[in-house]
Design an enzyme around this catalytic site. Structure first.
Site, mmCIF file in Angstrom:
data_model
loop_
_atom_site.group_PDB
_atom_site.id
_atom_site.type_symbol
_atom_site.label_atom_id
_atom_site.label_comp_id
_atom_site.label_asym_id
_atom_site.label_seq_id
_atom_site.Cartn_x
_atom_site.Cartn_y
_atom_site.Cartn_z
ATOM 1 N N CYS A 197 61.798 13.199 99.833
ATOM 2 C CA CYS A 197 61.015 14.124 100.665
ATOM 3 C C CYS A 197 60.753 13.469 102.008
ATOM 4 O O CYS A 197 61.012 12.273 102.173
ATOM 5 C CB CYS A 197 59.711 14.509 99.967
ATOM 6 S SG CYS A 197 58.557 13.132 99.730
ATOM 7 N N HIS A 206 48.705 15.182 101.915
ATOM 8 C CA HIS A 206 48.796 13.731 101.983
ATOM 9 C C HIS A 206 49.424 13.312 103.301
ATOM 10 O O HIS A 206 50.112 14.093 103.956
ATOM 11 C CB HIS A 206 49.636 13.178 100.823
ATOM 12 C CG HIS A 206 51.021 13.744 100.756
ATOM 13 N ND1 HIS A 206 51.293 14.947 100.164
ATOM 14 C CD2 HIS A 206 52.209 13.291 101.234
ATOM 15 C CE1 HIS A 206 52.597 15.201 100.253
ATOM 16 N NE2 HIS A 206 53.170 14.218 100.910
#
Length: 665
Positions: A183, A67
């Site tokens: 993250c 992603h």
């Protein structure tokens, strides 16, 4: 979600076209490009590879989730591929057979959260992934991921109920955990780790509350929830924000993928640490904004912190803009304000052109003062969701000439509106877009309505009246104002009252009036007095001070000359009843003289280093010297009247006081 994934974006035989993660990303990316959702395939794939280089995107259970955010993506899109042979995405348990390629436009945090709220958490559901593996057509797989014909919620793990407590015995409390997940991109792993921990906690009979620090900011856990927690789990690959809140509790600190892949182990580990009494020392001290308005504080304390958070972000703009404007006046004279735009007329060899450039750049910086003040007051109250309505309200205040007071009001209103919206009960699928779509939209509209149509005009008139009052002051009134400002600057030596006086002064600078420049001069002059007075006193009568104080006195010369009032704090901490009244007296004298002499200052900081930019500079320095002498003389007198302790004259303060001084330094 159904608009982000269609049958054309599904490849159930990905292994026929791809045998590596790069090839898989290209194959799925080509499907996106064919639908016009990716404008530059190679550029997009480069962004995917850059994200993959940060951290592998493979997860246990045969899942790969490459992603990225990319400028080459036109709308949020999800492509899905299934590989019978499996493709290595770096997961510990081997290749992935389910590959999800998430593409989001650069800066579109709402897109990320919309995708993740319906996909990332569902990937933790074994029934959902099993259904994807069993799908026979691309349309069926797309419908599953889009939520069509899918169950509203996956069945939650069954938890064995605890036995009823015996009569007379207190009810057993579950083990409580607070967790933070984050993250690098805030797209996938943040929310998957949160879901994984929550499911594992439910299965283990543990009460767990997770704070996701994603790409759209975060909502801090309630202080009461943290206080009641028995342990803490950090599953993160970027620094945990406001980490000091969790100090003093058993803590497990791991990467975010551990939160996704082995949540039960993390829960067991933190329980073991709690049983052993193993706690974490205090973490990093929260920033003023992060600590602003904590639950349990009084309203007055919260209000002061909120206002100071706005001021702290505004001051650099004040310093940059004010000094540039002052330099422009110093080089080009006071007519520089009438110079044409440097875009239309600029001569490289003409000092007047350079002066105009400095003045005009400084003027642009000054235009940010009120919006930044309002924006970061709202930020201090409601975190990142408060920024947009705060800046909008501040810009409106500037537009309607409500000035500094309008900025204060706009910031407080914006923060209050956002806090009220955040208290509303929102369905889970909509929570992802709240911080970046719904809250900014509603809060900006409300703040705009109030500023334009309700309170803007009265505040504008009040601001105009205040400016007129300052410009009309003369005689005794000017001196009284100087005394008040001097007392405020020296009472708490950089504390709240000091900041109120300083904020009042720099707020006036934006108005550009002569009275405002006089106020700024008096405030800076008075603020220089306390450290200079302590430096002078330790030089003249050093035997009245400890060795540590005499050393501090040497540094206080520089701090005072630089307008750092806090340079007197070590002396005040050791002997407040003598130092603070003396400093206040000196500050009052300096403030009064500066106003009486008609000194002006267009720069918000700098001390003696901006003397060339001060109007009536000689008289200004005389005012500073007079106040310094008064404060130093008083502190020497008061210390000399104190009953001497037996022994060496060096012992004029207790050992405890000396230790306080050292700590203060």
């Amino acid at each position: 979600m159904s608009q982000m994934i269609t049958a054309e974006l599904v490849d159930l035989h990905l292994d026929l076209a791809a045998d590596s993660k790069e090839a898989a990303a290209r194959t799925l990316g080509e499907r996106m490009a064919a639908l016009g959702r990716v404008t530059d395939l190679d550029g997009f794939l480069a962004d995917v590879a850059a994200r993959e280089a940060q951290m592998p995107t493979g997860l246990d259970g045969g899942i790969g989730i490459p992603h990225c955010r990319s400028v080459h993506v036109t709308e949020p899109t999800l492509a899905f591929g299934r590989s019978a042979a499996g493709i290595d995405f770096g997961a510990p348990d081997g290749p992935a057979d389910l590959i999800f390629l998430i593409a989001a436009p650069a800066g579109a945090d709402n897109a990320h959260l919309s995708i993740l709220s319906s996909l990332a958490r569902r990937l933790m559901d074994a029934e959902f992934t099993a259904a994807l593996r069993a799908a026979t057509t691309a349309r069926e797989a797309a419908a599953l991921m889009g939520g069509e014909d899918a169950a509203e919620e996956a069945p939650e793990p069954q938890v064995e109920e605890a036995p009823e407590p015996a009569p007379g015995q207190p009810e057993a409390q579950p083990f409580r955990i607070v967790a933070v997940t984050s993250c690098p991109t805030g797209i996938a792993h943040t929310y998957m780790a949160a879901e994984s921990l929550e499911r594992a906690g439910l299965a283990e009979g543990v009460e767990i509350t997770v704070e996701t620090q994603g790409s759209s900011g975060f909502t801090r856990l309630d202080a009461a929830v943290i206080a009641a927690a028995d342990g803490v789990i950090f599953a993160h690959d970027v620094p945990v924000r406001d980490k000091g809140r969790f100090a003093g509790k058993p803590t497990v600190d791991v990467g975010v993928k551990a939160g996704v892949n082995r949540p039960a182990e993390l829960i067991a580990e933190v329980r073991d640490k709690a049983e052993r009494g193993e706690i974490t020392e205090a973490g990093a001290k929260p920033s003023p904004v992060e600590a602003a308005g904590e639950p349990g504080e009084g309203y007055g304390t919260k209000l002061r912190k909120w206002l100071m958070s706005g001021v702290s972000y505004m001051v650099p703009f004040v310093a940059a803009g004010g000094l540039l404007i002052a330099l422009g006046f110093a080089i080009g004279g006071y007519k520089v304000s009438d110079a044409p735009s440097v875009m239309d007329h600029f001569l490289w060899t003409d000092s007047g052109s350079w002066a105009a450039l400095l003045f005009q750049v400084g003027g642009v910086a000054f235009k940010f003062l009120v919006p930044v003040l309002a924006g970061y007051i709202a930020y201090g109250m409601a975190d990142r969701p408060g920024l947009v309505p705060g800046f909008v309200g501040g810009a409106i205040a500037l537009d309607i000439k409500a000035g500094f007071l309008g900025g204060l009001a706009a910031g407080l209103i914006a923060g209050a509106v956002v806090m009220a919206i955040q208290k509303a009960r929102i369905p889970a699928p909509l929570r992802g877009i709240m911080p970046v779509v719904v809250i900014p939209l509603i809060s900006s509209a409300v703040v705009g309505f109030l500023m334009f149509l309700v309170i803007g005009e009265p505040i504008s008139k009040l601001q105009s009246a205040l400016t007129g009052w300052l410009n009309g002051l003369s005689g005794a009134n000017v001196i009284v104002l100087g005394v008040i400002l001097g007392l405020m600057m020296c009472f708490d030596l950089g504390g709240p009252l000091n900041k109120v006086a300083y904020t009042f002064a720099i707020g006036g600078l934006a108005e550009g009036s002569d009275g405002s420049f006089k106020v700024m001069a008096a405030v800076m002059a008075a603020g220089m007095v306390p450290p200079l007075a302590m430096a002078l006193a330790t030089t003249v009568r050093g035997r009245l001070f400890t060795r540590t104080e005499r050393e501090n006195g040497k540094a206080a010369w520089v701090l005072g000359a630089s307008f750092v009032t806090e340079g007197a704090i070590p002396f005040a901490a050791a002997d407040p009843l003598r130092v603070i009244p003396s400093a206040m007296a000196g500050g009052a004298v300096t403030g009064a003289l500066s106003m009486a002499f008609g000194c002006t200052l267009r720069a918000p900081h700098g001390g003696i280093f901006v003397v060339p930019l001060i109007g009536n500079a000689f008289l200004y320095l005389l005012a500073v010297a007079a106040g310094t002498a008064v404060a130093a003389g008083l502190v020497i007198l008061l210390k000399g009247l104190r009953k001497q302790q037996p022994g060496s004259p060096e012992k004029t303060v207790s050992a405890l006081d000396e230790e306080k001084v050292a700590v203060a330094v």
